[in-house]
Design a protein around this motif. Structure first.
Motif, PDB file in Angstrom:
ATOM      1  N   ILE A 112      40.761  48.726  37.738  1.00 25.49           N
ATOM      2  CA  ILE A 112      40.414  47.937  36.551  1.00 25.49           C
ATOM      3  C   ILE A 112      39.219  47.045  36.835  1.00 25.49           C
ATOM      4  O   ILE A 112      38.274  46.955  36.038  1.00 25.49           O
ATOM      5  CB  ILE A 112      41.620  47.118  36.069  1.00 25.49           C
ATOM      6  N   GLY A 113      39.232  46.370  37.995  1.00 22.97           N
ATOM      7  CA  GLY A 113      38.115  45.506  38.370  1.00 22.97           C
ATOM      8  C   GLY A 113      36.816  46.280  38.490  1.00 22.97           C
ATOM      9  O   GLY A 113      35.753  45.794  38.094  1.00 22.97           O
ATOM     10  N   ASN A 114      36.884  47.469  39.013  1.00 22.28           N
ATOM     11  CA  ASN A 114      35.704  48.317  39.177  1.00 22.28           C
ATOM     12  C   ASN A 114      35.180  48.819  37.832  1.00 22.28           C
ATOM     13  O   ASN A 114      34.011  49.130  37.703  1.00 22.28           O
ATOM     14  CB  ASN A 114      36.049  49.500  40.094  1.00 22.28           C
ATOM     15  N   SER A 115      36.068  48.896  36.848  1.00 22.70           N
ATOM     16  CA  SER A 115      35.691  49.365  35.507  1.00 22.70           C
ATOM     17  C   SER A 115      35.060  48.276  34.653  1.00 22.70           C
ATOM     18  O   SER A 115      34.479  48.581  33.609  1.00 22.70           O
ATOM     19  CB  SER A 115      36.943  49.900  34.777  1.00 22.70           C
ATOM     20  N   MET A 116      35.193  47.054  35.069  1.00 20.26           N
ATOM     21  CA  MET A 116      34.693  45.936  34.261  1.00 20.26           C
ATOM     22  C   MET A 116      33.183  45.794  34.348  1.00 20.26           C
ATOM     23  O   MET A 116      32.537  46.105  35.229  1.00 20.26           O
ATOM     24  CB  MET A 116      35.361  44.631  34.687  1.00 20.26           C
TER      25      MET A 116
END
Length: 116
Positions: A112-116
């Motif tokens: 999720i963090g990488n997708s932000m």
């Protein structure tokens, strides 16, 4: 010096937060408070790492807050107590939920963090 203050500030808030969660939720056979802090900490650390947060913000959140909020030593003591009290089923459930759940949540947070 600002690095140390960032870590200290985060650590202060993390320790107080862990105490509050543990005090409220560690009243049953399964220590839910420790489970909550470790699982949420794994997810949040994955989220922080995946987001690429750096510098003082990383030191405050990851090293300071989460370093004080999560706890491997309390987890291991609670697991050892389960074995010494011959509560093997609780031991297996607690260990499985913590280690497998923590790993899955860390991956999810990172993704999720990488997708932000």
């Amino acid at each position: 010096m600002i690095d140390f203050l960032s870590i200290a500030g985060g650590g202060f808030l993390g320790a107080i937060s862990r105490y509050a969660v543990s005090r409220k939720w560690n009243r049953t056979l399964l220590p839910y408070g420790t489970l909550i802090v470790n699982l949420s900490g794994a997810f949040i650390l994955g989220l922080i790492a995946g987001s690429g947060l750096t510098g003082h913000y990383f030191l405050f959140a990851a090293t300071g807050f989460l370093g004080a909020f999560t706890t491997l030593s309390t987890l291991n003591l609670e697991l050892a107590k389960q074995v010494m009290e011959r509560k093997y089923k609780v031991f297996l459930i607690y260990a499985g939920m913590t280690y497998i759940g923590g790993l899955l949540l860390a991956f999810a947070g990172f993704w999720i963090g990488n997708s932000m």
